[in-house]
Design a protein around this motif. Structure first.
Motif, mmCIF file in Angstrom:
data_model
loop_
_atom_site.group_PDB
_atom_site.id
_atom_site.type_symbol
_atom_site.label_atom_id
_atom_site.label_comp_id
_atom_site.label_asym_id
_atom_site.label_seq_id
_atom_site.Cartn_x
_atom_site.Cartn_y
_atom_site.Cartn_z
ATOM 1 N N ARG A 102 22.177 -2.392 -13.920
ATOM 2 C CA ARG A 102 22.396 -3.594 -13.118
ATOM 3 C C ARG A 102 21.211 -3.930 -12.224
ATOM 4 N NH1 ARG A 102 28.771 -3.440 -11.190
ATOM 5 N NH2 ARG A 102 29.655 -3.391 -13.292
ATOM 6 N N GLY A 103 20.276 -3.021 -12.092
ATOM 7 C CA GLY A 103 19.077 -3.309 -11.329
ATOM 8 C C GLY A 103 19.114 -2.795 -9.906
ATOM 9 N N THR A 104 17.931 -2.594 -9.354
ATOM 10 C CA THR A 104 17.780 -2.186 -7.970
ATOM 11 C C THR A 104 16.633 -2.985 -7.351
ATOM 12 O OG1 THR A 104 17.506 -0.291 -6.472
ATOM 13 C CG2 THR A 104 16.239 -0.244 -8.515
ATOM 14 N N GLN A 105 16.844 -3.469 -6.131
ATOM 15 C CA GLN A 105 15.859 -4.339 -5.491
ATOM 16 C C GLN A 105 14.727 -3.527 -4.886
ATOM 17 O OE1 GLN A 105 15.812 -7.889 -5.130
ATOM 18 N NE2 GLN A 105 13.751 -7.458 -4.359
ATOM 19 N N VAL A 106 13.509 -3.943 -5.181
ATOM 20 C CA VAL A 106 12.309 -3.389 -4.557
ATOM 21 C C VAL A 106 11.600 -4.533 -3.844
ATOM 22 C CG1 VAL A 106 10.049 -2.360 -4.952
ATOM 23 C CG2 VAL A 106 12.042 -1.531 -6.226
ATOM 24 N N THR A 107 11.376 -4.369 -2.557
ATOM 25 C CA THR A 107 10.723 -5.399 -1.769
ATOM 26 C C THR A 107 9.497 -4.802 -1.093
ATOM 27 O OG1 THR A 107 12.836 -6.496 -1.356
ATOM 28 C CG2 THR A 107 10.986 -7.098 0.059
ATOM 29 N N VAL A 108 8.348 -5.433 -1.304
ATOM 30 C CA VAL A 108 7.095 -4.978 -0.712
ATOM 31 C C VAL A 108 6.635 -6.032 0.279
ATOM 32 C CG1 VAL A 108 4.760 -4.165 -1.150
ATOM 33 C CG2 VAL A 108 6.550 -3.817 -2.873
ATOM 34 N N SER A 109 6.548 -5.654 1.528
ATOM 35 C CA SER A 109 6.138 -6.596 2.565
ATOM 36 C C SER A 109 4.632 -6.548 2.769
ATOM 37 C CB SER A 109 6.839 -6.271 3.880
ATOM 38 O OG SER A 109 6.470 -4.986 4.328
ATOM 39 N N SER A 110 4.075 -7.689 3.132
ATOM 40 C CA SER A 110 2.611 -7.777 3.321
ATOM 41 C C SER A 110 2.220 -7.447 4.747
ATOM 42 C CB SER A 110 2.129 -9.174 2.959
ATOM 43 O OG SER A 110 2.802 -10.138 3.733
ATOM 44 N N ASP A 161 3.131 3.644 -6.675
ATOM 45 C CA ASP A 161 2.154 3.832 -5.601
ATOM 46 C C ASP A 161 1.306 2.567 -5.442
ATOM 47 O OD1 ASP A 161 1.764 7.113 -6.958
ATOM 48 O OD2 ASP A 161 2.954 6.556 -5.206
ATOM 49 N N SER A 162 0.630 2.483 -4.317
ATOM 50 C CA SER A 162 -0.243 1.338 -4.042
ATOM 51 C C SER A 162 0.484 0.017 -4.292
ATOM 52 C CB SER A 162 -1.511 1.405 -4.900
ATOM 53 O OG SER A 162 -2.210 2.600 -4.647
ATOM 54 N N LEU A 163 1.678 -0.081 -3.773
ATOM 55 C CA LEU A 163 2.502 -1.251 -4.035
ATOM 56 C C LEU A 163 1.926 -2.505 -3.404
ATOM 57 C CD1 LEU A 163 5.960 0.457 -3.667
ATOM 58 C CD2 LEU A 163 5.234 -0.897 -5.638
ATOM 59 N N GLY A 216 0.793 -1.215 0.000
ATOM 60 C CA GLY A 216 0.000 0.000 0.000
ATOM 61 C C GLY A 216 0.827 1.268 0.000
ATOM 62 N N GLY A 217 2.125 1.127 0.221
ATOM 63 C CA GLY A 217 3.015 2.277 0.271
ATOM 64 C C GLY A 217 3.517 2.675 -1.093
ATOM 65 N N GLY A 240 -2.317 2.925 -13.583
ATOM 66 C CA GLY A 240 -3.003 3.587 -12.484
ATOM 67 C C GLY A 240 -2.235 3.568 -11.176
ATOM 68 N N ARG A 241 -1.148 2.787 -11.113
ATOM 69 C CA ARG A 241 -0.359 2.720 -9.879
ATOM 70 C C ARG A 241 1.058 3.270 -10.066
ATOM 71 N NH1 ARG A 241 0.954 -2.028 -7.552
ATOM 72 N NH2 ARG A 241 1.057 -3.171 -9.518
ATOM 73 N N PHE A 242 1.633 3.049 -11.237
ATOM 74 C CA PHE A 242 3.009 3.491 -11.504
ATOM 75 C C PHE A 242 2.984 4.632 -12.519
ATOM 76 C CE2 PHE A 242 5.341 -0.822 -10.642
ATOM 77 C CZ PHE A 242 4.717 -0.893 -9.404
ATOM 78 N N THR A 243 3.944 5.537 -12.384
ATOM 79 C CA THR A 243 4.079 6.650 -13.312
ATOM 80 C C THR A 243 5.535 6.780 -13.727
ATOM 81 O OG1 THR A 243 2.262 7.839 -12.246
ATOM 82 C CG2 THR A 243 3.694 9.096 -13.715
ATOM 83 N N ILE A 244 5.770 6.772 -15.035
ATOM 84 C CA ILE A 244 7.125 6.929 -15.560
ATOM 85 C C ILE A 244 7.298 8.356 -16.049
ATOM 86 C CG2 ILE A 244 6.498 6.178 -17.903
ATOM 87 C CD1 ILE A 244 9.229 4.764 -18.050
#
Length: 124
Positions: free
Chosen positions: A116-124, A84-86, A15-16, A66-70
């Motif tokens: 090379r990438g960046t880690q995104v972690t969304v916890s429940s 948003d609304s992850l 949700g963050g 509707g959740r992500f904006t580039i």
């Protein structure tokens, strides 16, 4: 050659919001399209969003509409992805990519340069 460097990943609750960025260097004039892809553990890399060099055209995967904006910042050759609304299923390594063609593609085969990438972690 174009060099790409992602930043801004991290841990966020469901949700963050989180923003990741990608800075291009080198022959940035050849990066006609820039895009974001992601890859979760055990899954194939998938398209997230893309934007043309002038910001006039964007393209999104259905699951982020509707959740992500580039967006792009032209002064510093930087691309942003506001998320948003992850959801926990958004957890992945997010990759920045650049394409010398002029139309945003959802196929990773179309892109010529990768970060090379960046880690995104969304916890429940």
């Amino acid at each position: 050659q174009v060099q790409l460097a992602e930043s801004g990943g991290g841990l966020v609750q469901a949700g963050g919001s989180l923003s990741v960025s990608c800075t291009a260097s080198g022959q940035t004039f050849s990066a006609r399209v820039m895009g974001w892809f992601r890859q979760a553990p055990g899954k194939e890399r998938e398209f997230v969003a893309a934007i043309t060099w002038n910001g006039a055209t964007t393209r999104y995967a259905d699951f982020v509409k509707g959740r992500f904006t580039i967006s792009r910042g032209y002064a510093d050759s930087t691309m942003y992805l506001q998320m948003d609304s992850l959801k926990p299923e958004d957890t992945a390594v997010y990759y920045c990519a650049a394409d010398r063609d002029s139309l945003p593609s959802a196929s990773d085969a179309a892109y010529d340069y990768w970060g090379r990438g960046t880690q995104v972690t969304v916890s429940s």
